[in-house]
Design a protein around this motif. Structure first.
Motif, PDB file in Angstrom:
ATOM      1  N   THR A   8       1.050  -1.182   0.064  1.00 19.28           N
ATOM      2  CA  THR A   8       0.064  -0.174  -0.055  1.00 19.28           C
ATOM      3  C   THR A   8       0.739   1.341   0.016  1.00 19.28           C
ATOM      4  N   ARG A  48      -5.198   0.975   6.499  1.00 13.95           N
ATOM      5  CA  ARG A  48      -6.399   0.777   5.977  1.00 13.95           C
ATOM      6  C   ARG A  48      -6.374   0.014   4.669  1.00 13.95           C
ATOM      7  N   GLY A  49      -5.095   0.087   4.027  1.00 19.38           N
ATOM      8  CA  GLY A  49      -4.731  -0.894   2.906  1.00 19.38           C
ATOM      9  C   GLY A  49      -4.785  -2.002   3.416  1.00 19.38           C
ATOM     10  N   SER A  90      -6.268  -3.352   5.972  1.00 19.47           N
ATOM     11  CA  SER A  90      -7.507  -4.060   6.388  1.00 19.47           C
ATOM     12  C   SER A  90      -8.486  -4.238   5.482  1.00 19.47           C
ATOM     13  N   THR A  91      -8.126  -3.727   4.325  1.00 21.60           N
ATOM     14  CA  THR A  91      -8.865  -3.789   3.000  1.00 21.60           C
ATOM     15  C   THR A  91      -8.625  -5.639   2.478  1.00 21.60           C
ATOM     16  N   ILE A 141     -11.239  -8.210   2.265  1.00 20.07           N
ATOM     17  CA  ILE A 141     -11.664  -9.104   0.790  1.00 20.07           C
ATOM     18  C   ILE A 141     -11.623 -10.461   1.251  1.00 20.07           C
ATOM     19  N   THR A 144     -17.331  -7.339   5.004  1.00 17.14           N
ATOM     20  CA  THR A 144     -17.512  -6.735   3.613  1.00 17.14           C
ATOM     21  C   THR A 144     -17.839  -5.338   3.701  1.00 17.14           C
ATOM     22  N   THR A 164     -15.773  -3.107   5.234  1.00 13.69           N
ATOM     23  CA  THR A 164     -14.797  -2.576   5.604  1.00 13.69           C
ATOM     24  C   THR A 164     -13.916  -1.749   4.233  1.00 13.69           C
ATOM     25  N   PRO A 165     -14.068  -2.365   3.202  1.00 10.49           N
ATOM     26  CA  PRO A 165     -13.426  -1.751   2.081  1.00 10.49           C
ATOM     27  C   PRO A 165     -14.015  -0.314   1.879  1.00 10.49           C
ATOM     28  N   ASN A 196     -12.943   2.129   4.417  1.00  9.43           N
ATOM     29  CA  ASN A 196     -11.654   2.714   4.066  1.00  9.43           C
ATOM     30  C   ASN A 196     -11.579   3.521   3.009  1.00  9.43           C
ATOM     31  N   LEU A 197     -12.470   3.319   2.043  1.00  6.54           N
ATOM     32  CA  LEU A 197     -12.590   4.262   0.671  1.00  6.54           C
ATOM     33  C   LEU A 197     -12.839   5.387   1.111  1.00  6.54           C
ATOM     34  N   ASN A 210     -20.262   6.277  -2.604  1.00  2.00           N
ATOM     35  CA  ASN A 210     -19.858   5.384  -1.679  1.00  2.00           C
ATOM     36  C   ASN A 210     -20.544   5.298  -0.517  1.00  2.00           C
TER      37      ASN A 210
END
Length: 275
Positions: A52, A77-78, A80-81, A85, A179, A181-182, A185-186, A204
């Motif tokens: 990341t 956060r990258g 955790s993403t 997934i 599901t 979480t992404p 984070n975004l 988003n």
């Protein structure tokens, strides 16, 4: 006499055989696979964190201007993403598409487990250990006590389900909530990048609202519905397993509902500003 090249080939084969034996007899043995997965989960976190950082520094010009703590959270956060997934895909597969927890099989669903399910839980344990350590190290920059409570409950539940083999179905149902979480984070990435007024930020917000409603509210209601109709199997588990099965989803549902109210208020404000 053997020449040097032949000796080298034989030596390489011998090392390869020893390495394969080590992997099969220890790292991937039934009794060790879960703990190997924990180490793999920690390694996955380290790789995701570094990748990341690398990708962001190459393709996002604003990354260099972030503060040290912002870069830490950005990379976290990258990480955790990537975990979200992975665990979402595996949880959905094990709960809804594999026959591991099928009612058509003999025996209580509350005692079902496999090498794959144990391995997946082990990877998630590795992630929560890593993330919790980072939260404590940078406290409270990466989250306050609500995050500590969430991670502690998750870590204890996942580890015990992996260790005991009990209640893995309900553990995976709860893990499907990752599901969301992404999207979370975004939203943080867009906010940090100064894109709160963009169309992507609005889309988003709507997607996060829907995902949260389905994965963290409706799915939890279904979980309790499933427990109710399988209570005769649930009560066969050890006392500590029963406590986890009832207490952890209940606490998480309360927290999810509180966070959902905040998401709803935030979405209303965003939509009101665009009218």
């Amino acid at each position: 006499m053997m020449d040097l090249s032949t000796t080298s080939v034989l030596a390489a084969k011998a090392y390869k055989y020893k390495a394969e034996s080590l992997v099969k007899e220890y790292l991937l043995a039934d009794s060790y696979v879960s703990y190997t997965a924990v180490l793999g989960g920690i390694l996955m976190c380290k790789m995701a964190y570094d990748i990341t950082s690398l990708i962001s520094s190459l393709y996002y010009k604003g990354y260099g201007s972030l503060t040290k703590i912002q870069k830490l959270e950005w990379n976290n956060r990258g990480m955790s993403t990537v975990h979200a997934i992975f665990i979402t895909v595996m949880s959905v597969y094990l709960v809804f598409f594999s026959n591991l927890f099928s009612d058509q099989l003999d025996g209580p669903v509350t005692f079902r487990s496999s090498n794959l399910s144990n391995f997946t839980l082990g990877v998630s344990v590795g992630y929560f250990i890593t993330d919790l350590a980072m939260i404590f190290w940078a406290y409270p920059s990466l989250g306050g006590m609500e995050y500590v409570l969430h991670h502690m409950l998750s870590l204890i539940s996942i580890f015990y389900a992996m260790y005991s083999g009990e209640g893995q179905l309900y553990t995976y149902m709860v893990l499907i909530s990752e599901t969301t979480t992404p999207g979370i984070n975004l939203r943080w990435f867009l906010d940090t990048a100064g894109m709160k007024k963009s169309k992507a930020y609005l889309v988003n917000g709507v997607a996060m609202f829907v995902a949260w409603l389905v994965a963290r509210i409706i799915l939890f209601v279904y979980l309790f519905y499933h427990i109710y109709f399988h209570y005769d199997q649930v009560k066969q588990m050890h006392t500590f397993s029963c406590i986890l099965i009832f207490a952890v989803p209940t606490i998480l549902l309360v927290m999810n509902t509180m966070w959902f109210a905040k998401i709803l208020r935030g979405l209303k404000k965003t939509l009101a500003k665009r009218q």
